[in-house]
Design a protein around this motif. Sequence first.
Motif, PDB file in Angstrom:
ATOM      1  N   THR A   1      -6.925   1.537   5.107  1.00  0.00           N
ATOM      2  CA  THR A   1      -7.138   0.812   6.368  1.00  0.00           C
ATOM      3  C   THR A   1      -8.126  -0.331   6.171  1.00  0.00           C
ATOM      4  N   GLU A   2      -9.198  -0.086   5.400  1.00  0.00           N
ATOM      5  CA  GLU A   2     -10.169  -1.149   5.118  1.00  0.00           C
ATOM      6  C   GLU A   2      -9.509  -2.303   4.363  1.00  0.00           C
ATOM      7  N   ILE A   3      -8.647  -1.962   3.420  1.00  0.00           N
ATOM      8  CA  ILE A   3      -7.951  -3.003   2.653  1.00  0.00           C
ATOM      9  C   ILE A   3      -7.092  -3.854   3.585  1.00  0.00           C
ATOM     10  N   GLU A   4      -6.309  -3.200   4.448  1.00  0.00           N
ATOM     11  CA  GLU A   4      -5.443  -3.935   5.377  1.00  0.00           C
ATOM     12  C   GLU A   4      -6.257  -4.859   6.272  1.00  0.00           C
TER      13      GLU A   4
ATOM     14  N   LEU B   1       0.822  -1.211   0.000  1.00  0.00           N
ATOM     15  CA  LEU B   1       0.000   0.000   0.000  1.00  0.00           C
ATOM     16  C   LEU B   1       0.856   1.261   0.000  1.00  0.00           C
ATOM     17  N   GLN B   2       2.068   1.124   0.490  1.00  0.00           N
ATOM     18  CA  GLN B   2       2.957   2.272   0.549  1.00  0.00           C
ATOM     19  C   GLN B   2       3.735   2.474  -0.750  1.00  0.00           C
ATOM     20  N   LYS B   3       4.213   1.384  -1.346  1.00  0.00           N
ATOM     21  CA  LYS B   3       5.111   1.531  -2.499  1.00  0.00           C
ATOM     22  C   LYS B   3       4.392   1.489  -3.844  1.00  0.00           C
ATOM     23  N   ASP B   4       3.192   0.875  -3.910  1.00  0.00           N
ATOM     24  CA  ASP B   4       2.470   0.797  -5.176  1.00  0.00           C
ATOM     25  C   ASP B   4       1.785   2.134  -5.474  1.00  0.00           C
ATOM     26  N   LYS B   5       2.067   2.689  -6.635  1.00  0.00           N
ATOM     27  CA  LYS B   5       1.566   4.021  -6.973  1.00  0.00           C
ATOM     28  C   LYS B   5       0.049   4.080  -6.960  1.00  0.00           C
ATOM     29  N   LYS B   6      -0.597   3.043  -7.504  1.00  0.00           N
ATOM     30  CA  LYS B   6      -2.061   3.041  -7.568  1.00  0.00           C
ATOM     31  C   LYS B   6      -2.670   2.866  -6.177  1.00  0.00           C
ATOM     32  N   LEU B   7      -2.148   1.930  -5.396  1.00  0.00           N
ATOM     33  CA  LEU B   7      -2.733   1.635  -4.087  1.00  0.00           C
ATOM     34  C   LEU B   7      -2.531   2.773  -3.092  1.00  0.00           C
ATOM     35  N   ARG B   8      -1.383   3.416  -3.146  1.00  0.00           N
ATOM     36  CA  ARG B   8      -1.143   4.480  -2.166  1.00  0.00           C
ATOM     37  C   ARG B   8      -1.916   5.756  -2.487  1.00  0.00           C
TER      38      ARG B   8
ATOM     39  N   VAL C   1     -13.703  -0.291  -4.799  1.00  0.00           N
ATOM     40  CA  VAL C   1     -12.824  -0.956  -3.833  1.00  0.00           C
ATOM     41  C   VAL C   1     -13.652  -1.627  -2.747  1.00  0.00           C
ATOM     42  N   ARG C   2     -14.632  -0.888  -2.185  1.00  0.00           N
ATOM     43  CA  ARG C   2     -15.453  -1.443  -1.105  1.00  0.00           C
ATOM     44  C   ARG C   2     -16.290  -2.618  -1.609  1.00  0.00           C
ATOM     45  N   SER C   3     -16.793  -2.508  -2.832  1.00  0.00           N
ATOM     46  CA  SER C   3     -17.570  -3.608  -3.407  1.00  0.00           C
ATOM     47  C   SER C   3     -16.699  -4.846  -3.597  1.00  0.00           C
ATOM     48  N   CYS C   4     -15.476  -4.630  -4.055  1.00  0.00           N
ATOM     49  CA  CYS C   4     -14.546  -5.749  -4.255  1.00  0.00           C
ATOM     50  C   CYS C   4     -14.195  -6.406  -2.925  1.00  0.00           C
ATOM     51  N   LEU C   5     -13.981  -5.593  -1.887  1.00  0.00           N
ATOM     52  CA  LEU C   5     -13.632  -6.136  -0.569  1.00  0.00           C
ATOM     53  C   LEU C   5     -14.771  -6.963   0.021  1.00  0.00           C
TER      54      LEU C   5
ATOM     55  N   TRP D   1      -2.902 -15.842  -1.586  1.00  0.00           N
ATOM     56  CA  TRP D   1      -4.261 -15.305  -1.648  1.00  0.00           C
ATOM     57  C   TRP D   1      -4.236 -13.780  -1.522  1.00  0.00           C
ATOM     58  N   VAL D   2      -3.456 -13.265  -0.586  1.00  0.00           N
ATOM     59  CA  VAL D   2      -3.359 -11.815  -0.383  1.00  0.00           C
ATOM     60  C   VAL D   2      -2.823 -11.138  -1.639  1.00  0.00           C
ATOM     61  N   SER D   3      -1.790 -11.730  -2.237  1.00  0.00           N
ATOM     62  CA  SER D   3      -1.196 -11.155  -3.443  1.00  0.00           C
ATOM     63  C   SER D   3      -2.216 -11.065  -4.575  1.00  0.00           C
ATOM     64  N   CYS D   4      -3.030 -12.104  -4.740  1.00  0.00           N
ATOM     65  CA  CYS D   4      -4.040 -12.105  -5.810  1.00  0.00           C
ATOM     66  C   CYS D   4      -5.109 -11.040  -5.568  1.00  0.00           C
ATOM     67  N   GLN D   5      -5.533 -10.869  -4.308  1.00  0.00           N
ATOM     68  CA  GLN D   5      -6.568  -9.870  -4.021  1.00  0.00           C
ATOM     69  C   GLN D   5      -6.042  -8.452  -4.261  1.00  0.00           C
ATOM     70  N   LEU D   6      -4.796  -8.216  -3.915  1.00  0.00           N
ATOM     71  CA  LEU D   6      -4.211  -6.895  -4.183  1.00  0.00           C
ATOM     72  C   LEU D   6      -4.190  -6.604  -5.683  1.00  0.00           C
ATOM     73  N   GLU D   7      -3.930  -7.636  -6.477  1.00  0.00           N
ATOM     74  CA  GLU D   7      -3.914  -7.452  -7.929  1.00  0.00           C
ATOM     75  C   GLU D   7      -5.301  -7.072  -8.434  1.00  0.00           C
ATOM     76  N   MET D   8      -6.340  -7.693  -7.891  1.00  0.00           N
ATOM     77  CA  MET D   8      -7.702  -7.343  -8.305  1.00  0.00           C
ATOM     78  C   MET D   8      -8.066  -5.934  -7.848  1.00  0.00           C
ATOM     79  N   LEU D   9      -7.604  -5.549  -6.656  1.00  0.00           N
ATOM     80  CA  LEU D   9      -7.912  -4.211  -6.147  1.00  0.00           C
ATOM     81  C   LEU D   9      -7.243  -3.122  -6.988  1.00  0.00           C
ATOM     82  N   ARG D  10      -6.133  -3.451  -7.618  1.00  0.00           N
ATOM     83  CA  ARG D  10      -5.456  -2.461  -8.463  1.00  0.00           C
ATOM     84  C   ARG D  10      -6.297  -2.060  -9.672  1.00  0.00           C
ATOM     85  N   SER D  11      -7.234  -2.920 -10.057  1.00  0.00           N
ATOM     86  CA  SER D  11      -8.068  -2.611 -11.224  1.00  0.00           C
ATOM     87  C   SER D  11      -9.243  -1.698 -10.877  1.00  0.00           C
ATOM     88  N   CYS D  12      -9.479  -1.465  -9.584  1.00  0.00           N
ATOM     89  CA  CYS D  12     -10.581  -0.585  -9.171  1.00  0.00           C
ATOM     90  C   CYS D  12     -10.195   0.874  -9.404  1.00  0.00           C
ATOM     91  N   ILE D  13     -11.192   1.689  -9.795  1.00  0.00           N
ATOM     92  CA  ILE D  13     -10.884   3.094 -10.085  1.00  0.00           C
ATOM     93  C   ILE D  13     -11.646   4.064  -9.189  1.00  0.00           C
TER      94      ILE D  13
END
Length: 709
Positions: free
Chosen positions: A393-396, A378-385, A426-430, A409-421
């Motif tokens: 906080t909700e993502i964490e 969440l800190q280093k990824d440009k899209k997530l940060r 994001v909340r729907s995906c979570l 599993w965590v890695s795959c979910q982060l990849e899907m969250l990156r596609s949210c705009i």
Amino acid sequence: MDPFSALGVAASIIACIQLSQSLLKKLGPSAHRSQDLKLILRTMMQFRKAYETLKEYAELDESEEIRLATFRQVEEPLKECKDIIDNVVERLEKNSFLKQWVTGSAWDRKLQKCMSRLNEVRLLLDMAMQSDQLWFSVVDQAKEEKRRALLQWLSKTDPSTNHQAARKACMRGTGEWLLRNLEYRRWKENPRSFLWLQGLPGAGKTVLCSTVVEDVQDFCSSDSGHLVAFYYFSFSDSQKQNTTNFLRSILAQMIKQSNKAFHTAAPLYNDTDDPELQLHALKAMLRAIIAAHGYVFIVADALDECPRATATQDERQLVSETLEEIISWKLDSLHLMITSRKIADLESMIHGIPGVVTVFIQNDHVDADTRLYVASELQKDKKLRSWPPGIRTEIETTLERGANGMFRWVSCQLEMLRSCITPAQVRSCLKTLPETLYSTYERMLAEIDKKHIDMVITALKWLVIAERPLRLDELAEAVALGLEPGADFDIDNRLPDLTDILRVLGSLVAVEVSLPRRFYWLRSEYDSDSDSEFELDSVCHVSDAATTGNSDNPYYSPIVRLAHFSVREYLMSTLPKPWSTDHFNEADLHDFAAIACLNYIKLIMSHNSMFDDLYYYARSYWRVHVQKCKNHDRANSAKFITFLSEFRLTGGRPLERLLSSPITPTSSNSRLCSGQFCRSWAKCRDGYCSSGSTSGLGRSRPSTFRDHQ
């Protein structure tokens, strides 16, 4: 007894060293010329090292005549050295010396004369050795040639590529719980120890294994008598799935680390083609090396990625039996560790080995590491940060709650969250996160655009069944062949941008270091009688540039593989998927790959084209795919049999040797893999495509081969 040992020089040196050390320890530092006693100790230790080097040189040659000639060169200086050292020992043992030393009277003059004479004789010894310097050079060369031949025989696979990938995936601070674990510390310190690290699929076992390797390497770095060897079994590379290559690799690592390991293994070297004799020789080498060293750490990852019982053998069973035999040697210096999932057949094999200690990767251990991982992403990824603090906080919180000990599993979910705009997305995906890895993969496939589904299925078939990791250009060319590998090739199916296939496959695949494509198809000579290609592992050693290759460079292509073993298991399972699974079983996939390879070879030949991206793989591995599906139900393989019957095998070997019933080949394509095409092509290769344009089906190539060799 050899002549050097008969002189007794080594015993005299050791006696002098021990006596000097004892005096210094008992008396402590003296105000009266203590440096003189320390000088004796230092001189003796240096002389001992020189003597052992001389003896080692003499023992390298198996000729008794040469050994005696070497001894005669230095016999007289060595005899005098022994007499001097014996006089020093005798003088140190006398009570009068101790009295003079303690009371502080003048330093013993006899000792001064002895040390002075010893230095003079050492000069004579050096001159005698230098007079035979040419012979020593020859011995060095012979020794290096033996080492090179042995390492070449052993180095069939390179686990360092897996280790580097695992270290790249490891985040600072994760895995510390294992290094603090009591059972792990006992394994590292106690003699004759065997540790089994178990965890769920996707729990991060490979990354933890790489952390252990780094830890024990640091532990052993201060002592050359300690050895560390590691191995990563891999579902994506058939060469990294067998017992023989496992033993070869760990032996090669040990020999590279220690001259003593080389001298121990060399007499047992047996370059034979017999698999049983090879295995016997490898075990004998390993046993001798372990016995000759203080600490020997062997770390093996992903034992569960060894294939289970096949028509020929059960490789997983063979590895387990080999580990049991290694433990049965009862060598105190051995510290063995393996990692795997907890699966029934492997558990029954390993638990029968005496002394095994199991450490389970608990969810609370992984949860702490996943928190660090998610926070870092969440800190280093440009899209997530870019998301507001509340969303992050909700993502964490959500990912930590759903991880259940699975990093993957965590890695795959982060990849899907990156596609949210939007935050709403994001909340729907979570709220709708899949609960398991398999359901995660099902969602990934369901979300692929329908117009890409044939391309995705083709790519996944190749990635599941390929005998070695495929380069991106090879995978793209295989995808262009389509789902019907025996059909006519349509050049319009080729991807102008090869990376499009990576974007479509997403988190189902992983991309590794770029490798130079030219090492696969640019060669000064082509051996038409050889069925081998440039292996991936040898390419990794050819050029340092391979590790920094630019993906924009047309001569570099990254390696593509399935992202995780669980992806392969999901694809091969009978679970529901967004497409039919009729052809996702191993036998059918080998049929598919064999037909595709043969059709591609025929395609290249019929267009008189240069060897294109998939040619070397097809030429080297089509027979392997045929062999692995030869026991498949022939009623279901009619199309394959019809297609294969058009060809004859390399060297004219009949098809009956590979298939269970006779087939009569025709002569319509008798040039296939016969070497005739290779030889005729080699004669005109330098003038071929001289303008750099594309001819037939080949991609654009450089003006000449020699320009880029």
